[in-house]
Structures are given as structure tokens and as C-alpha cells.
Design a protein around this motif. Structure first.
Motif, PDB file in Angstrom:
ATOM      1  N   UNK A 114       0.834  -1.208   0.000  1.00  0.00           N
ATOM      2  CA  UNK A 114       0.000   0.000   0.000  1.00  0.00           C
ATOM      3  C   UNK A 114       0.869   1.260   0.000  1.00  0.00           C
ATOM      4  N   UNK A 115       1.989   1.225   0.723  1.00  0.00           N
ATOM      5  CA  UNK A 115       2.913   2.371   0.722  1.00  0.00           C
ATOM      6  C   UNK A 115       3.495   2.588  -0.667  1.00  0.00           C
ATOM      7  N   UNK A 116       3.865   1.498  -1.335  1.00  0.00           N
ATOM      8  CA  UNK A 116       4.434   1.621  -2.683  1.00  0.00           C
ATOM      9  C   UNK A 116       3.406   2.127  -3.678  1.00  0.00           C
ATOM     10  N   UNK A 117       2.163   1.695  -3.526  1.00  0.00           N
ATOM     11  CA  UNK A 117       1.099   2.087  -4.457  1.00  0.00           C
ATOM     12  C   UNK A 117       0.642   3.529  -4.210  1.00  0.00           C
ATOM     13  N   UNK A 118       0.760   3.978  -3.001  1.00  0.00           N
ATOM     14  CA  UNK A 118       0.226   5.293  -2.637  1.00  0.00           C
ATOM     15  C   UNK A 118       1.160   6.387  -2.809  1.00  0.00           C
TER      16      UNK A 118
END
Length: 122
Positions: free
Chosen positions: A118-122
């Protein structure tokens, strides 16, 4: 403590060693032809030359991917040796046998992996 039984650890280590051996065989085959590109350019049309370059680029990319996978698997084997295999590198909780069966090289529990994605996608 990773919460894994000795039999489970043996199975997972064997899975990692088998994957590493398979990738090593592919790497040996690739090294044998390292002097030559997988597909040779010949006197052909510009479209054929572009196809040859694309095929060679894909072969080189696959070799790079295999090398990266081998490094990940070797690091997993090191974690067996130091006793940290099966523990999440982020939170320290056990990763879980079923996750490790699917991804024996996993470094994170499912919760931390989801959070990282989620951190990478956000």
C-alpha cells in the motif's frame, strides 16, 4: 521464535534449495552463450532487426530477473543459518507456514507485506 516445526523448516528449506538449483541451471545455460546474444542479427528488414533487438533485450532482462531471484533465495538460506527464517523482518511475528509454502523466500508476514504494498502504491 518462528513457530515452525522441524519438518516444516526442512520442507521449506528444500523448496528454496530446489528453486535455487533450477535457477542456477538456467544461469549456467545463459553463461554458456554469454558471448553471443540469444538471437543473432542478420541482413534483414528494419522490422526484423527491431524484433531481434527486442528478443535479445527480453533475454537479458530475464537473466537479470533470474540473478535477482537467486540472490533473494540465497538470503533466505542465510536466515535459516542465523535462526531468523520464518520471522517477519518488520514486526518480528511468525510469517506462517501456508504463506511460506507459497513464497518460501518471504521476508514479511502478510500484514506487513500488505502495508508495504500500500505504501508503494500510494
Amino acid at each position: 521464535m518462528n513457530g515452525l516445526e522441524p519438518g516444516q523448516l526442512a520442507l521449506l528449506k528444500s523448496m528454496i534449495e530446489q528453486r535455487l538449483a533450477a535457477l542456477s541451471l538456467q544461469a549456467v545455460g545463459a553463461d554458456a552463450g554469454a558471448r553471443d546474444l540469444p538471437v543473432q542479427e542478420v541482413e534483414t528488414s528494419p522490422a526484423d532487426k527491431a524484433t531481434v533487438r527486442l528478443l535479445n533485450d527480453l533475454a537479458l532482462e530475464a537473466a537479470g530477473h533470474n540473478a535477482a531471484q537467486m540472490l533473494i533465495l540465497k538470503r533466505a538460506l542465510v536466515r535459516f543459518d542465523d535462526g531468523s527464517y520464518g520471522e517477519c523482518e518488520e514486526c518480528g511475528n511468525p510469517i506462517g507456514f501456508f504463506r511460506l509454502q507459497a513464497r518460501p523466500e518471504a521476508r514479511l508476514c502478510i500484514t506487513c507485506q500488505t502495508r508495504a504494498e500500500k505504501r508503494r502504491a500510494g
